[in-house]
Design a protein around this motif. Structure first.
Motif, PDB file in Angstrom:
ATOM      1  N   PRO A  77       0.854  -1.270  -0.082  1.00 13.78           N
ATOM      2  CA  PRO A  77      -0.064  -0.019   0.004  1.00 13.78           C
ATOM      3  C   PRO A  77       0.970   1.249   0.053  1.00 13.78           C
ATOM      4  O   PRO A  77       2.048   1.211   0.380  1.00 13.78           O
ATOM      5  N   VAL A  78       0.193   2.157  -0.515  1.00 12.24           N
ATOM      6  CA  VAL A  78       1.092   3.643  -0.706  1.00 12.24           C
ATOM      7  C   VAL A  78       0.318   4.706  -0.122  1.00 12.24           C
ATOM      8  O   VAL A  78      -0.920   4.968  -0.259  1.00 12.24           O
ATOM      9  N   LEU A  79       1.060   5.480   0.849  1.00 10.71           N
ATOM     10  CA  LEU A  79       0.420   6.755   1.226  1.00 10.71           C
ATOM     11  C   LEU A  79       1.005   7.769   0.350  1.00 10.71           C
ATOM     12  O   LEU A  79       2.313   7.947   0.550  1.00 10.71           O
ATOM     13  N   LEU A  80       0.592   8.599  -0.350  1.00 10.03           N
ATOM     14  CA  LEU A  80       1.061   9.758  -1.233  1.00 10.03           C
ATOM     15  C   LEU A  80       0.612  10.791  -0.772  1.00 10.03           C
ATOM     16  O   LEU A  80      -0.364  11.324  -0.718  1.00 10.03           O
ATOM     17  N   VAL A  81       1.874  11.712  -0.619  1.00 11.27           N
ATOM     18  CA  VAL A  81       1.476  13.241  -0.285  1.00 11.27           C
ATOM     19  C   VAL A  81       1.585  14.042  -1.618  1.00 11.27           C
ATOM     20  O   VAL A  81       2.597  13.826  -2.330  1.00 11.27           O
ATOM     21  N   GLU A  82       0.674  14.804  -1.812  1.00  7.24           N
ATOM     22  CA  GLU A  82       0.797  15.640  -3.132  1.00  7.24           C
ATOM     23  C   GLU A  82       0.223  16.913  -2.943  1.00  7.24           C
ATOM     24  O   GLU A  82      -0.701  17.205  -2.101  1.00  7.24           O
ATOM     25  N   GLN A  83       0.668  17.984  -3.598  1.00 12.71           N
ATOM     26  CA  GLN A  83       0.088  19.274  -3.559  1.00 12.71           C
ATOM     27  C   GLN A  83      -0.694  19.323  -5.062  1.00 12.71           C
ATOM     28  O   GLN A  83      -1.653  19.903  -4.879  1.00 12.71           O
ATOM     29  N   ASN A  84      -0.369  18.276  -5.997  1.00  6.77           N
ATOM     30  CA  ASN A  84      -0.950  18.509  -7.161  1.00  6.77           C
ATOM     31  C   ASN A  84      -2.235  17.524  -7.214  1.00  6.77           C
ATOM     32  O   ASN A  84      -2.118  16.363  -7.537  1.00  6.77           O
ATOM     33  N   VAL A  85      -3.406  18.323  -6.891  1.00  8.66           N
ATOM     34  CA  VAL A  85      -4.500  17.091  -6.795  1.00  8.66           C
ATOM     35  C   VAL A  85      -5.101  16.331  -8.098  1.00  8.66           C
ATOM     36  O   VAL A  85      -5.639  15.266  -7.716  1.00  8.66           O
ATOM     37  N   THR A  86      -4.632  16.981  -9.348  1.00  5.79           N
ATOM     38  CA  THR A  86      -5.502  16.492 -10.370  1.00  5.79           C
ATOM     39  C   THR A  86      -4.482  15.088 -10.663  1.00  5.79           C
ATOM     40  O   THR A  86      -5.126  14.175 -10.911  1.00  5.79           O
ATOM     41  N   ALA A 127     -12.876  14.331  -6.512  1.00  4.12           N
ATOM     42  CA  ALA A 127     -12.457  15.105  -7.666  1.00  4.12           C
ATOM     43  C   ALA A 127     -13.304  16.296  -8.327  1.00  4.12           C
ATOM     44  O   ALA A 127     -12.791  17.017  -8.695  1.00  4.12           O
ATOM     45  N   ASP A 128     -14.680  15.826  -8.129  1.00  6.46           N
ATOM     46  CA  ASP A 128     -15.618  16.810  -8.529  1.00  6.46           C
ATOM     47  C   ASP A 128     -16.075  17.825  -7.506  1.00  6.46           C
ATOM     48  O   ASP A 128     -17.081  18.605  -7.682  1.00  6.46           O
ATOM     49  N   ASP A 129     -15.435  17.844  -6.345  1.00  4.12           N
ATOM     50  CA  ASP A 129     -15.836  18.389  -4.985  1.00  4.12           C
ATOM     51  C   ASP A 129     -15.388  19.712  -5.073  1.00  4.12           C
ATOM     52  O   ASP A 129     -14.216  20.022  -5.031  1.00  4.12           O
ATOM     53  N   PRO A 130     -16.165  20.983  -5.128  1.00  3.82           N
ATOM     54  CA  PRO A 130     -15.648  22.359  -5.144  1.00  3.82           C
ATOM     55  C   PRO A 130     -14.965  22.404  -3.865  1.00  3.82           C
ATOM     56  O   PRO A 130     -13.829  23.506  -3.655  1.00  3.82           O
ATOM     57  N   ARG A 131     -15.261  21.908  -2.836  1.00  5.87           N
ATOM     58  CA  ARG A 131     -14.719  22.122  -1.478  1.00  5.87           C
ATOM     59  C   ARG A 131     -13.151  21.713  -1.480  1.00  5.87           C
ATOM     60  O   ARG A 131     -12.337  22.509  -0.715  1.00  5.87           O
ATOM     61  N   VAL A 132     -12.658  20.944  -2.368  1.00  6.09           N
ATOM     62  CA  VAL A 132     -11.239  20.645  -2.395  1.00  6.09           C
ATOM     63  C   VAL A 132     -10.497  21.938  -2.898  1.00  6.09           C
ATOM     64  O   VAL A 132      -9.557  22.191  -2.196  1.00  6.09           O
ATOM     65  N   VAL A 133     -10.988  22.685  -3.925  1.00  4.39           N
ATOM     66  CA  VAL A 133     -10.298  23.813  -4.489  1.00  4.39           C
ATOM     67  C   VAL A 133     -10.217  24.783  -3.441  1.00  4.39           C
ATOM     68  O   VAL A 133      -9.339  25.524  -3.269  1.00  4.39           O
ATOM     69  N   ALA A 134     -11.330  24.866  -2.696  1.00  5.13           N
ATOM     70  CA  ALA A 134     -11.457  25.725  -1.653  1.00  5.13           C
ATOM     71  C   ALA A 134     -10.723  25.665  -0.701  1.00  5.13           C
ATOM     72  O   ALA A 134      -9.945  26.668  -0.176  1.00  5.13           O
ATOM     73  N   ALA A 135     -10.235  24.415  -0.266  1.00  6.24           N
ATOM     74  CA  ALA A 135      -9.155  24.048   0.796  1.00  6.24           C
ATOM     75  C   ALA A 135      -8.083  24.557   0.328  1.00  6.24           C
ATOM     76  O   ALA A 135      -7.063  25.120   1.268  1.00  6.24           O
ATOM     77  N   TYR A 136      -7.889  24.511  -0.914  1.00  7.43           N
ATOM     78  CA  TYR A 136      -6.271  24.944  -1.200  1.00  7.43           C
ATOM     79  C   TYR A 136      -6.126  26.475  -1.474  1.00  7.43           C
ATOM     80  O   TYR A 136      -5.340  27.028  -1.446  1.00  7.43           O
ATOM     81  N   LEU A 137      -7.376  26.886  -1.871  1.00  7.41           N
ATOM     82  CA  LEU A 137      -7.316  28.583  -1.691  1.00  7.41           C
ATOM     83  C   LEU A 137      -7.328  29.024  -0.378  1.00  7.41           C
ATOM     84  O   LEU A 137      -7.162  30.226  -0.366  1.00  7.41           O
ATOM     85  N   GLY A 138      -7.702  28.220   0.528  1.00  7.60           N
ATOM     86  CA  GLY A 138      -7.699  28.700   1.827  1.00  7.60           C
ATOM     87  C   GLY A 138      -8.995  29.355   2.420  1.00  7.60           C
ATOM     88  O   GLY A 138      -9.204  29.937   3.593  1.00  7.60           O
ATOM     89  N   ALA A 139     -10.222  29.475   1.343  1.00 11.12           N
ATOM     90  CA  ALA A 139     -11.357  30.077   1.603  1.00 11.12           C
ATOM     91  C   ALA A 139     -12.257  29.274   1.969  1.00 11.12           C
ATOM     92  O   ALA A 139     -12.875  28.176   1.283  1.00 11.12           O
ATOM     93  N   GLY A 140     -12.819  29.173   3.413  1.00  8.33           N
ATOM     94  CA  GLY A 140     -14.023  28.369   3.943  1.00  8.33           C
ATOM     95  C   GLY A 140     -13.750  26.928   3.690  1.00  8.33           C
ATOM     96  O   GLY A 140     -14.930  26.142   3.823  1.00  8.33           O
ATOM     97  N   GLY A 141     -12.757  26.329   3.466  1.00  4.43           N
ATOM     98  CA  GLY A 141     -12.559  25.118   3.707  1.00  4.43           C
ATOM     99  C   GLY A 141     -13.025  24.319   4.882  1.00  4.43           C
ATOM    100  O   GLY A 141     -13.689  23.302   4.889  1.00  4.43           O
ATOM    101  N   ALA A 142     -12.705  24.841   6.064  1.00  6.08           N
ATOM    102  CA  ALA A 142     -12.879  24.322   7.285  1.00  6.08           C
ATOM    103  C   ALA A 142     -14.650  24.386   7.493  1.00  6.08           C
ATOM    104  O   ALA A 142     -15.216  23.506   7.977  1.00  6.08           O
ATOM    105  N   ALA A 143     -14.903  25.697   7.070  1.00  8.42           N
ATOM    106  CA  ALA A 143     -16.501  25.751   7.194  1.00  8.42           C
ATOM    107  C   ALA A 143     -17.324  24.719   6.537  1.00  8.42           C
ATOM    108  O   ALA A 143     -18.324  24.208   6.835  1.00  8.42           O
ATOM    109  N   ALA A 144     -16.669  24.314   5.275  1.00  2.91           N
ATOM    110  CA  ALA A 144     -17.562  23.558   4.292  1.00  2.91           C
ATOM    111  C   ALA A 144     -17.655  22.197   5.055  1.00  2.91           C
ATOM    112  O   ALA A 144     -18.513  21.332   4.588  1.00  2.91           O
ATOM    113  N   ARG A 145     -16.861  21.845   6.042  1.00  8.81           N
ATOM    114  CA  ARG A 145     -17.183  20.629   6.824  1.00  8.81           C
ATOM    115  C   ARG A 145     -18.377  20.619   7.471  1.00  8.81           C
ATOM    116  O   ARG A 145     -18.967  19.899   7.961  1.00  8.81           O
TER     117      ARG A 145
END
Lengths: 243, 303
Positions: A189-198, A225-243
């Motif tokens: 098994p592999v645990l992959l750390v990435e910045q590049n989500v795509t 992959a289709d969840d807008p909250r992922v992008v939000a988390a990266y941009l730092g806006a509202g990611g925590a609230a989205a949970r």
């Protein structure tokens, strides 16, 4: 079976929060992504798992065993292997020395070490031509492959790979990713750390998204992959609230 | 200035240089792995000399030399030097692993003082110059009109053998590869499953053991020991290590021999009061003109 599980893990650097409340697991045959922007705490999680930093709270267990009192080097010998960020190969050692060293701590006989080297080189043909070169002379992509090959020398039961695509040409990234898929298919098994989500969503089955030291999203890669909250988390806006 | 006037000084410089080299190799290896200038290193040498003094004194009747005794006491002293170095690392430097290097260096100065004053306060040792219990014979050979003893020749040969063995271990064994890896990137070495603390202990042990070997040989050569004998030779060995390129075994050896010759020739030309001035003049010049030393600090040879 769960190979790695973290429950409520918190890591602090002095007074500075690294991560808190991290729950995470990796099962057999999986590739799991740990995503997040720069400074979100991804590498901190890996360091805690490897034993390079000591969590202030929470439990980390590997194959059913609590790692609290297990020293870092011992964790590696038990098969918990990390390919660290920035590759961290030993530039002034030869490629062969880099590889052999990765099996040296295991107290196995020289012949067994050579045999392991042979089988790893078999699988990473890119490496073979360079065995006698100083590792620092390799290109970035070759160094990344060496770093993964070095990880495989330890015969891992879980391979953690930190930002393998960083600074690599797109073609090289693809072949590094192919390697990871292949390694997972063969049972590690592999645990992959990435910045590049795509990129990460392409090869992983599940993913965790970290933001400011907390897991803000977790789920199947295909859904995320289709969840807008992922992008939000990266941009730092509202990611925590989205949970 | 002809060979007849300078030649004997060059040869004498090789003896001195052999001691410098042995101590410098340990100094240099410790620097390579911890980036620590271990000011206590010269005192490992000093303490080891006292250990050999006491053991040899206890087993020697009269002053007739028994080479069998010298050899086993030499080996025991090397072990003692190694154990002392490991103990200092374990008790003082390891708890400071995350501290700044400057703090470590100041701690090293403290250890140096503790060792010197420790020896000073042991009644059987104290502050006097103690005559070494055995005196080597003066038989030997003549070279260009100067007499050398077999003991002197033996000292240089043994020193070179020890250094070559150390060089081989560091550069051509897996254990040595592990030492170089820990020197390059300790965290990455840990991630390879290497017990880095154990590797660091091993480096200290080798350094202490080489200092112990130098201690026995220098005590035989000079015939007396003193609790301050480690101070200046420690600084000279440090100079030798910098001269050769600190952090690698070959550099320390070359630097040691070169500094020995430089000092000896300088003394021959200008008088003994100039000896240390030559040594530290060389240090300043090296730092000024070629800070990486003669063999450079190629990362590859660190440790």
């Amino acid at each position: 079976m769960t190979v790695l599980s973290l429950a409520n893990v918190a890591v602090y650097y002095g007074p500075v929060r690294g991560v808190v409340d991290v729950d995470l697991c990796v099962d057999e045959h999986e590739i799991v992504a740990l995503l997040g922007a720069n400074g979100a705490g991804k590498s901190t999680v890996l360091k805690a798992v490897s034993g390079l930093v000591r969590p202030r709270a929470g439990t980390i267990s590997f194959r059913g065993e609590d790692l609290k009192r297990v020293p870092a080097a011992t964790r590696v010998r038990r098969g918990l292997v990390q390919v660290p960020e920035g590759r961290r190969i030993f530039p002034a050692l030869t490629v062969r020395e880099n590889l052999e060293l990765a099996a040296f701590g295991f107290g196995i006989a020289r012949a067994a070490r050579r045999a392991r080297l042979e089988s790893v080189v078999e699988r990473f043909p890119l490496i073979r031509a360079h065995l006698q070169k100083l590792a620092g002379m390799l290109s970035g992509g070759e160094q990344q492959v060496l770093a993964i090959a070095r990880g495989m020398m330890a015969e891992p039961k879980l391979l953690m790979v930190d930002e393998p695509s960083l600074g690599l040409a797109p073609q090289m990234v693809e072949s590094v990713y192919d390697l990871l898929v292949q390694i997972a298919a063969e049972g590690t098994p592999v645990l992959l750390v990435e910045q590049n989500v795509t990129l990460a969503f392409e090869i992983t089955s599940r993913a965790y998204v970290l933001q400011q030291g907390r897991v803000v999203l977790a789920g199947h890669s295909a859904a995320l992959a289709d969840d807008p909250r992922v992008v939000a988390a990266y941009l730092g806006a509202g990611g925590a609230a989205a949970r | 200035m002809s060979w007849n006037t300078v030649g004997p000084d060059v040869v004498a410089g090789l003896f001195l240089g052999a001691f410098f080299a042995l101590i410098a190799v340990g100094y240099s290896m410790v620097y390579g792995i911890l980036r620590l200038i271990n000011f206590a290193h010269g005192d490992f040498y000093m303490a080891a000399a006292f250990v050999s003094y006491s053991i040899l004194g206890a087993v020697t009747l009269g002053t007739r030399i028994n080479w069998g005794n010298v050899v086993w006491v030499g080996i025991v002293t090397m072990a003692a030097g190694g154990v002392l170095a490991v103990a200092v690392e374990r008790l003082v430097y390891r708890p400071m692993r995350r501290a700044a290097v400057l703090s470590l260096m100041i701690a090293a100065l403290g250890v140096s003082q503790i060792l010197e004053n420790g020896v000073l306060n042991i009644p059987a040792w104290g502050s006097n110059y103690l005559p070494f219990p055995v005196t080597p014979p003066t038989t030997g050979f003549d070279l260009a009109g100067v007499h050398y003893t077999w003991t002197q020749l033996g000292i240089v040969v043994i020193a070179l053998v020890l250094i070559v063995v150390t060089y081989f271990v560091v550069n051509h064994t897996m254990l040595g590869t592990a030492m170089r890896a820990v020197a390059q990137d300790r965290a990455a070495a840990t991630l390879m499953g290497i017990n880095t603390d154990r590797i660091i202990s091993l480096v200290f042990f080798i350094g202490g053991a080489l200092a112990g070997a130098a201690a026995v040989m220098a005590s035989l050569y000079y015939g007396q020991i003193n609790y301050l004998m480690g101070f200046s030779i420690g600084l000279q060995a440090f100079t030798a290590a910098v001269l050769g390129g600190i952090g690698n075994v070959a550099g320390a050896a070359v630097g040691g021999l070169l500094l020995g010759i430089l000092e000896s020739v300088g003394t021959g030309l200008f008088g003994p009061q100039w000896a240390l001035l030559f040594a530290f003049g060389a240090l300043v010049l090296t730092l000024w003109l070629r800070p990486s030393g003669l063999l450079g600090e190629r990362i590859g040879q660190r440790v």
